[in-house]
Structures are given as structure tokens and as C-alpha cells.
Design a protein around this motif. Structure first.
Motif, short mmCIF file in Angstrom:
data_model
loop_
_atom_site.label_atom_id
_atom_site.label_comp_id
_atom_site.label_asym_id
_atom_site.label_seq_id
_atom_site.Cartn_x
_atom_site.Cartn_y
_atom_site.Cartn_z
N PHE A 60 0.90 -1.17 0.00
CA PHE A 60 0.00 0.00 0.00
C PHE A 60 0.92 1.21 0.00
O PHE A 60 2.15 1.06 0.13
CB PHE A 60 -0.93 0.01 1.24
N ILE A 94 3.45 4.84 4.54
CA ILE A 94 3.19 5.98 5.42
C ILE A 94 4.48 6.29 6.18
O ILE A 94 5.05 5.39 6.82
CB ILE A 94 2.06 5.64 6.43
N HIS A 136 -3.66 7.48 8.62
CA HIS A 136 -3.43 7.27 7.19
C HIS A 136 -2.84 8.51 6.52
O HIS A 136 -3.27 8.94 5.46
CB HIS A 136 -4.72 6.81 6.50
N ASP A 165 5.04 2.94 8.28
CA ASP A 165 4.05 1.85 8.10
C ASP A 165 4.09 1.44 6.64
O ASP A 165 3.81 2.25 5.75
CB ASP A 165 2.66 2.38 8.49
N ASP A 168 2.89 -6.17 6.23
CA ASP A 168 2.31 -4.97 6.84
C ASP A 168 2.96 -4.80 8.22
O ASP A 168 2.82 -5.68 9.07
CB ASP A 168 0.79 -5.13 6.97
N HIS A 185 -6.47 -6.40 11.29
CA HIS A 185 -7.24 -6.86 10.14
C HIS A 185 -6.55 -8.07 9.54
O HIS A 185 -5.34 -8.25 9.70
CB HIS A 185 -7.33 -5.74 9.09
N HIS A 241 -6.21 -5.53 3.28
CA HIS A 241 -7.23 -5.52 4.33
C HIS A 241 -8.29 -6.54 3.95
O HIS A 241 -8.94 -6.39 2.90
CB HIS A 241 -7.89 -4.14 4.46
N GLU A 247 -2.14 -4.11 15.66
CA GLU A 247 -1.60 -2.76 15.45
C GLU A 247 -2.33 -1.69 16.27
O GLU A 247 -2.91 -0.76 15.70
CB GLU A 247 -1.62 -2.39 13.97
N GLU A 282 2.91 -2.41 14.82
CA GLU A 282 2.14 -3.40 14.06
C GLU A 282 2.99 -4.60 13.65
O GLU A 282 4.05 -4.44 13.04
CB GLU A 282 1.59 -2.73 12.79
#
Ligand code: GLY
Ligand code: MN
Ligand code: MN
Length: 373
Positions: free
Chosen positions: A198, A201, A212, A230, A241, A305, A312, A334, A348
Motif C-alpha cells: 500500500f 506511510i 493514514h 508503516d 504490513d 485486520h 485488508h 496494530e 504493528e
């Protein structure tokens, strides 16, 4: 587990659901069953620009694509090739479904959440004599338990994610921007795995108050900032993740207090998670810890998740979610605390639910880390 075994499981649940055939359009499910990898990893394929579909029956497997795509992976996985005309559109896809359709097709399963409404209507109008039955749940239930091959790929994704973190920590310098640090992480993941799970971050100091957040090229790292990272790598479609927070220079008392609280909540959850508990009971392990410290009001998201072919996916460690955890499910753990104007801390890891607890597949260190500067 081979795609054949996955198909066999699906056939069993199709039989139990009274389906004579199933039209699979979700890109991740097409890959899961046939090894054909859609270039777009999104939730659904628009039928006016499709990639590949799978049709499963009890005695036949068909993979549909047009000439722009290579059906050989699906062929190797045991699928006949059904050619659709390009450019496609619902009518051309329905034409191929009509060719496959046999008098025994009474109920045809499809993925309601993975077709645009207009496309679903177009298919149903073109094949009005079969009963189109939403059957999304079949593969959701199947994919929620990972097989041994999937667990191995998730471990590999966790490994490359750990390596990217070790690389990132080495590059930390006062004066670098959030975008610079994200660039270091992204370059590592792109050159050591299939890419980014993803958008990475990276947040310095107060920016970390938004879970986010998007890295800012003009936001420079200062002594005294916390650094939240992240990110995740991807291995054969399976996602890593991980979140870590480190401190530039000595952490002050408040930074220590928040960090230790989040770490305590995360460890309490990792220690207590096990098969047989509900998703919300899993969430409560972390949330309860922060409640006892009087800090849970700033824990503003779920504890975790599921992760697999999607970043996710079910199960969710969240309040009011009631699925019972089983061995082979994979979840992130997380917890985080977020304070506007100050920043945020999230830690996380990814955990596999086992017979007697969990296997934590994230190995990066979590003790409070202060970077000399
Ligand atoms: N930032 C994505 C996640 O950790 O869920
Ligand atoms: Mn994450
Ligand atoms: Mn996550």
C-alpha cells in the motif's frame, strides 16, 4: 496447497449452496483459483476492459480472456481457455457464457461485490434463463483460512518487510523529508519484492496523529521528532504490513509514556490471541489494556485486520465483529494512540493464529529505539 485443491474446496461449497456453476470475477479470486494474475489488483473488473474470469463447474474449469492476455498460467492450472472478443463488454462475455451454458445450469453463482451494477444487469439480461445467485461468501470463507503455501508466502512478505525496516533505520538523518524516507523504503521494497503492499506511510512528529497520513516532501526531520513508518512488501501477491516508531535523539517523558503504553497493549494482544475467541474479543485484549491505563479514548481504530492477497481482508479485530478466530487465519496486531498537535504511535506485527496461540511472523525489534543524532 495447489489451485486444484482450492478449486475442489470451492466445488464442495458450491454443491452445498446449490450452485451448478460459478462465474468468478474478483481479480484476487481469479488468481487464487487459476494462477492468472490480473494487472489491476482492484476489487472488480469493469467488463468493458476486462482481464480474466474463471467459470467453475463440477466437471469443467474454464478461464475466459481476450487475446490481449496470456491464458497459459490458467491452462497449467487445469483450465480450458474460453476466448472472449475484444473489446469485451457484458454482451461479449455473456456470449462466451452462453456457449458454456448447459441445460443443467439452473443456479449460477457470481460475486455481487465484484461486478459493477450495470455489468451485472447486462450479464443477467443476456442470460435470463439461469438464476444468478450472489455467492461472494464462498470464497471469502475459503480465503479467510490460509493454506500452507499462502502462509509461507506471508512469512516471506514479512521477511522482506523486516529487511526494508532495517534499511530505513540506517538511512535516518536530521533534515531528510518524509518523502525521502518513504522513497528509501519504497526503493527497497520495489527492488527486493514485487512492490508496495500500500502507499507507504512516513510521518514525523505531530504528522503521526493521522493514522493514514501521506508523506510530505517539505516536512523535514528534526532532533526530538518521533518517526512513524508503516509499509509492507509483496511476495507472489501476498502482503506484508508493519509499523514501527523510533525517536530522533532522546525520547522525552511523554514520548516514552505513549510508546510503552502502545507496546504494552500490543504485547497483551499478541500474548492473549488464540483460536476460539471472537474478533471483538481479540480487539478487547489491546483495547482493555489501554482502558486500564485511561488512554483508550485515543485508540481510534480497530486492533487489526486480516491480510493475504488483499492488504485488508477478513477477519477484523474490531469491536462488534463476531467471527470466531481459527488456526490458519492471519491478522495484524496494530494498536495505536493519536494526539492532535503531538503525534501518534502505532506498533504493528502480523500474526498467524495457530492451535495454541499465534506465530508472530514480524521479527523487527520493538524496544524503544533512539537514533543518535
Ligand atoms: N496502513 C495500513 C494498515 O496498516 O492497515
Ligand atoms: Mn500497516
Ligand atoms: Mn495494517
Amino acid at each position: 496447497m495447489s489451485t486444484q485443491t482450492r478449486v475442489q474446496r470451492l466445488r464442495e461449497s458450491m454443491k452445498a449452496a446449490g450452485l451448478d456453476a460459478m462465474f468468478v470475477s474478483a481479480p484476487l479470486n481469479v488468481y487464487y483459483l487459476s494462477d492468472f494474475r490480473c494487472r489491476s489488483w482492484s476489487l472488480c473488473q469493469p467488463l468493458n476492459d476486462p482481464e480474466g474470469f474463471v467459470v467453475v463447474e463440477s466437471d469443467r474449469l474454464t478461464f475466459l480472456c481476450d487475446d490481449r492476455y496470456d491464458p497459459s498460467a490458467a491452462r497449467k492450472a487445469g483450465f480450458d481457455h474460453g476466448r472472449i472478443a475484444a473489446p469485451a463488454g457484458a454482451a461479449n462475455i455473456a456470449a462466451e457464457l452462453k456457449r458454456l451454458c448447459r441445460p443443467s445450469w439452473k443456479a449460477l453463482g457470481f460475486e455481487a461485490a465484484s461486478l459493477l451494477h450495470a455489468d451485472a444487469v447486462g450479464l443477467m439480461e443476456a442470460l435470463p434463463d439461469v438464476r444468478w445467485k450472489p455467492a461472494d461468501e464462498l470464497l471469502v470463507r475459503q480465503r479467510i483460512i490460509k493454506d500452507a503455501a499462502e502462509l509461507d508466502l506471508l512469512r516471506r512478505a514479512a521477511r522482506v518487510t523486516d529487511e526494508a525496516y532495517a534499511h530505513a533505520v540506517k538511512t535516518l538523518r536530521v533534515g531528510m523529508s518524509e518523502a525521502d524516507l518513504a522513497g528509501e523504503i519504497n526503493h527497497y521494497l520495489r527492488t527486493h519484492s514485487e512492490g508496495l503492499a500500500f502507499d507507504t506511510i512516513v510521518a514525523f512528529g505531530p504528522a503521526a496523529a493521522a493514522p493514514h497520513y501521506h508523506p510530505d516532501p517539505s516536512h523535514k526531520l528534526k532532533k526530538g521528532d518521533l518517526v512513524l513508518m508503516d509499509f509492507g512488501g509483496v511476495v507472489e501477491g501476498y502482503h506484508g504490513d508493519m509499523t514501527r516508531v523510533v525517536f530522533m535523539g532522546r525520547a522525552d517523558a511523554r514520548q516514552r509514556e505513549v510508546y510503552e503504553a502502545v507496546l504494552g497493549a500490543q504485547e497483551a494482544c499478541l500474548k492473549g490471541l488464540r483460536a476460539g475467541m471472537t474478533e471483538e474479543a481479540g480487539d478487547a485484549l489491546a483495547r482493555g489494556y489501554l482502558e486500564r491505563k485511561g488512554m483508550a479514548d485515543r485508540f481510534i481504530h480497530g486492533t487489526g485486520h486480516g491480510v493475504g492477497l488483499a492488504i485488508h481482508e477478513p477477519p477484523r479485530l474490531k469491536t462488534s465483529f463476531t467471527t470466531v478466530l481459527e488456526p490458519g487465519m492471519v491478522v495484524t496486531v496494530e494498536p495505536g494512540l493519536y494526539y492532535e498537535g503531538w503525534g501518534g504511535v502505532r506498533i504493528e506485527d502480523v500474526a498467524i493464529i495457530t492451535k495454541d496461540g499465534i506465530e508472530n511472523i514480524t521479527r523487527s525489534p520493538k524496544q524503544l529505539t533512539e537514533i543518535a543524532c
